[in-house]
Enzyme design. Structure first.
Site, PDB file in Angstrom:
ATOM      1  CE1 TYR A  90      -3.737   2.304   0.331  1.00  0.00           C
ATOM      2  CE2 TYR A  90      -3.276   2.515   2.674  1.00  0.00           C
ATOM      3  CZ  TYR A  90      -3.999   2.885   1.557  1.00  0.00           C
ATOM      4  OH  TYR A  90      -4.979   3.836   1.673  1.00  0.00           O
ATOM      5  NE  ARG A  98      -7.839  12.160  -5.943  1.00  0.00           N
ATOM      6  CZ  ARG A  98      -7.239  11.718  -4.826  1.00  0.00           C
ATOM      7  NH1 ARG A  98      -6.046  12.175  -4.496  1.00  0.00           N
ATOM      8  NH2 ARG A  98      -7.815  10.813  -4.070  1.00  0.00           N
ATOM      9  CE  LYS A 130      -7.134   2.624  -0.530  1.00  0.00           C
ATOM     10  NZ  LYS A 130      -7.544   3.352   0.663  1.00  0.00           N
ATOM     11  CD  GLU A 134      -8.550   4.163  -2.908  1.00  0.00           C
ATOM     12  OE1 GLU A 134      -7.575   4.838  -2.527  1.00  0.00           O
ATOM     13  OE2 GLU A 134      -9.524   3.904  -2.177  1.00  0.00           O
ATOM     14  CG  ASP A 135      -6.491   6.967  -5.483  1.00  0.00           C
ATOM     15  OD1 ASP A 135      -6.890   7.617  -4.497  1.00  0.00           O
ATOM     16  OD2 ASP A 135      -5.412   6.365  -5.482  1.00  0.00           O
ATOM     17  CG  ASP A 179     -10.652   4.695   1.615  1.00  0.00           C
ATOM     18  OD1 ASP A 179     -11.146   4.667   2.752  1.00  0.00           O
ATOM     19  OD2 ASP A 179      -9.423   4.691   1.403  1.00  0.00           O
ATOM     20  CG  ASP A 180      -9.803   8.566  -2.656  1.00  0.00           C
ATOM     21  OD1 ASP A 180      -8.687   8.280  -2.203  1.00  0.00           O
ATOM     22  OD2 ASP A 180     -10.279   8.025  -3.669  1.00  0.00           O
ATOM     23  CG  ASN A 233      -0.759   8.907   1.697  1.00  0.00           C
ATOM     24  OD1 ASN A 233       0.158   8.881   2.497  1.00  0.00           O
ATOM     25  ND2 ASN A 233      -1.992   8.559   2.020  1.00  0.00           N
TER      26      ASN A 233
END
Length: 622
Positions: free
Chosen positions: A142, A195, A213, A284-285, A307-308, A463
């Site tokens: 991760y 992203r 993930k 995600e992203d 999640d973001d 991150n």
């Protein structure tokens, strides 16, 4: 320390619901743990050895070798699973020095390559190694190493893992989902690669983040690895370097936009929920402009979350509540915190929305409470402080734009710099979700010395590591031992001398998203509500002991991730029951879930967490 929700939602607590008569006065026994269920296969011999789901190599007993047609296909010595791990770890330590591919490779990437090869051969052993060494290898599978993996994915690709849906597959996705071999999928992590972390548009390379993930869903939450599915939705890329790269594995065309883009995501969601109606999908992203829109589009219809937006917010809230405790104050004082937020993307606005709701709920959940909560945040983006005078304010940020009436007495104006805002506001907390490394400069940290709090908090949450707004060394060197520090990526603690330690807390989303997914799965909740997310965050916030928090430790060590996830998942289950969203899981229906005590709920969760134990394999002819 009791969760805030226990006081605020006491009347909804599951143990206060009417209890139905029990068939037996004895506590329910969970006789078959998730990891001990036998597996029926329709394959023998080399087909098993070439299947990482079921291969166990030299650990097959002689009886199993005879039953499954493996005698003579393996060396004669039968070894235990621990002996296999010991041998692998010895090889890993020795080989990681020699597998570097050149100056662009690193030791973390070398470790990822070796672990990935094990993943390709023997999934059970892979997850055993990951779980037993989670502090060392979570940063490999991760963040931060997964960012490097995604940047180099075309060169690292060896074996397909997951599914790829592209713009060219429009009209075919309903049939495509049946190409996946598993009849049951519990968890999907999907990205469009637009992203990835703070690295921007990486196109199809983004599949690496979905794989990483799900590795944590297995390691932390005990989701069965045969029932997870990483997904890449390839709608093109706007990364000019990838568009010109002859080795790039994705569509070499610019990204779809508008209704065309939405129609692709719609088709994907309809397809996966048609085949697997009870699956949970984590987004995600996705770039900010789509993250909020897609979340609002699907969250009331499907079992999904982002999640973001929601996971990051939950972890941040847990940390913010922990920072209040570290100041020696009760968590109910959270609405008094003055918070400057650097970053107005999906993560930043997601945190502000969730944090303001938490404050408002503590203040009475009325219009006055929401207005009071709103006034505690100052949002600074690349153009400076966001105010009502800003042209073309992002709709999601508009509710938190500072009003003209507030600016005059603060000595601030539209576009004020981060340093100016910190100097004038004297915040209790500065929260970074900007993806701009070093944004919390020496000047910003010096300005925080005048904070109204005797123990200010710094959250450098971006991150990967290079995008962190500051390092713990920078924070402690300027602000001294009293500062509370947390980051998104891992850093070492700081030796302050005289036996004192500056604790570097990692506010990692992995503290929450595995428990949210597991709790949703085991409750059978129809949707993932704000209350379920809040319950998860509050349980994480209360997990740390009082003496730990007062030392500046606001997040637990990664080594306790399975226990943390179990507790978070149990809180999510109980909240789903309290909100009448739970429909049950397997032979545990909603009525039985409602009768479980807090301790019984935790045991129920624990029993349903998969562990990396070689199962009994039974061969059956087709």
């Amino acid at each position: 320390m009791a969760s805030i929700s226990r006081n605020l939602r006491r009347s909804l607590a599951p143990d206060r619901l009417p209890r139905l008569p029990l068939l037996s006065q004895h506590p329910r026994e969970y006789v078959t743990a998730e990891c001990h269920r036998p597996v029926v296969l329709h394959k023998r011999g080399p087909d098993i050895l070439h299947d990482p789901w079921f291969n166990r190599g030299t650990a097959f007993s002689m009886t199993e070798r005879d039953r499954l047609g493996l005698r003579g296909l393996l060396p004669p010595n039968v070894v235990s699973s621990q002996q296999q791990i010991d041998r692998f770890m010895l090889d890993l330590k020795r080989l990681q020095r020699y597998v570097k591919d050149g100056p662009s490779d690193t030791y973390p990437l070398a470790k990822w390559r070796i672990l990935n090869r094990l993943h390709d051969r023997n999934e059970t052993m892979y997850y055993k190694v990951l779980i037993d060494n989670i502090e060392e290898y979570a940063p490999i599978v991760y963040t931060p190493t997964v960012g490097l993996v995604c940047q180099n994915y075309s060169g690292l690709f060896r074996r397909p893992r997951g599914m790829y849906f592209s713009a060219e597959d429009r009209g075919e996705m309903m049939s495509m989902v049946y190409n996946w071999p598993a009849d049951q999928v519990d968890m999907i992590v999907v990205t469009d690669g637009s992203r990835i972390l703070g690295l921007g548009d990486l196109g199809v390379h983004g599949i690496g983040i979905a794989i990483g993930k799900l590795d944590l869903y297995v390691a932390a939450a005990g989701i069965n690895p045969q029932r997870v599915l990483p997904v890449m939705i390839d709608v093109g890329t706007n990364n000019e370097k990838l568009l010109k790269d002859p080795l790039y594995l994705g569509l070499q065309e610019h990204r779809l936009e508008g209704d065309e883009y939405v129609s692709v995501i719609d088709e994907f969601m309809e397809a996966v929920f048609t085949r697997w109606p009870n699956v949970i999908v984590q987004f995600e992203d996705f770039q900010s402009k789509w993250a909020f829109r897609l979340l609002q589009r699907y969250r009331k219809t499907y079992r999904m979350f982002n999640d973001d937006v929601q996971g990051t917010a939950g972890v941040a809230i847990a940390g913010l509540l922990g920072a209040v405790r570290a100041q020696g104050r009760p968590m109910i004082d959270f609405p008094k915190q003055r918070i400057v937020v650097a970053g107005a993307g999906s993560a930043g606005i997601g945190v502000v929305n969730a944090a303001s709701r938490t404050m408002a709920r503590m203040l009475g959940n009325n219009e006055v409470a929401f207005e009071s909560a709103r006034s505690q945040f100052w949002i600074v983006d690349a153009h400076g402080l966001i105010t009502e005078d800003r042209e073309d304010i992002d709709p999601d940020a508009r509710p938190f734009a500072r009003r003209k009436s507030e600016l005059a007495h603060q000595g601030l104006s539209e576009g004020a710099s981060l340093v100016e805002v910190v100097k004038k506001v004297k915040p209790d907390v500065i929260l970074g979700l900007s993806a701009v490394g070093g944004l919390f400069s020496k000047e910003v940290l010096e300005a925080l010395k005048d904070s109204s709090s005797s123990r200010p908090a710094i959250f450098a949450m971006s991150n990967p590591t290079k995008n962190a707004e500051c390092t713990p060394g920078e924070a402690f060197s300027i602000l001294g031992e009293k500062v509370i520090f947390a980051s998104g990526s891992p850093f070492h603690d700081v030796d302050l001398g005289d036996g004192k330690i500056g604790h570097s807390n990692q506010g990692n989303n992995m503290y929450l998203f595995p428990g949210i997914g597991l709790g949703t799965l085991l409750s059978g909740a129809r949707v993932i509500s704000d209350g379920m997310l809040q319950a998860a965050a509050e349980r994480l916030a209360s997990y740390m002991k009082e003496e730990e928090v007062l030392e500046g430790i606001i997040y637990p060590p990664i080594s306790r991730i399975r226990d943390i996830t179990k507790e978070v998942a149990a809180a999510v289950v109980r909240e789903a029951v309290a909100e009448d969203l739970a429909e049950g899981y397997r032979d545990m229906d909603a009525h039985e879930l409602a009768r479980l005590s807090e301790e019984e709920t935790i045991e129920y969760v624990k029993t349903n967490m998969w562990s990396p134990v070689y199962p009994t394999i039974i061969y059956k002819k087709d």
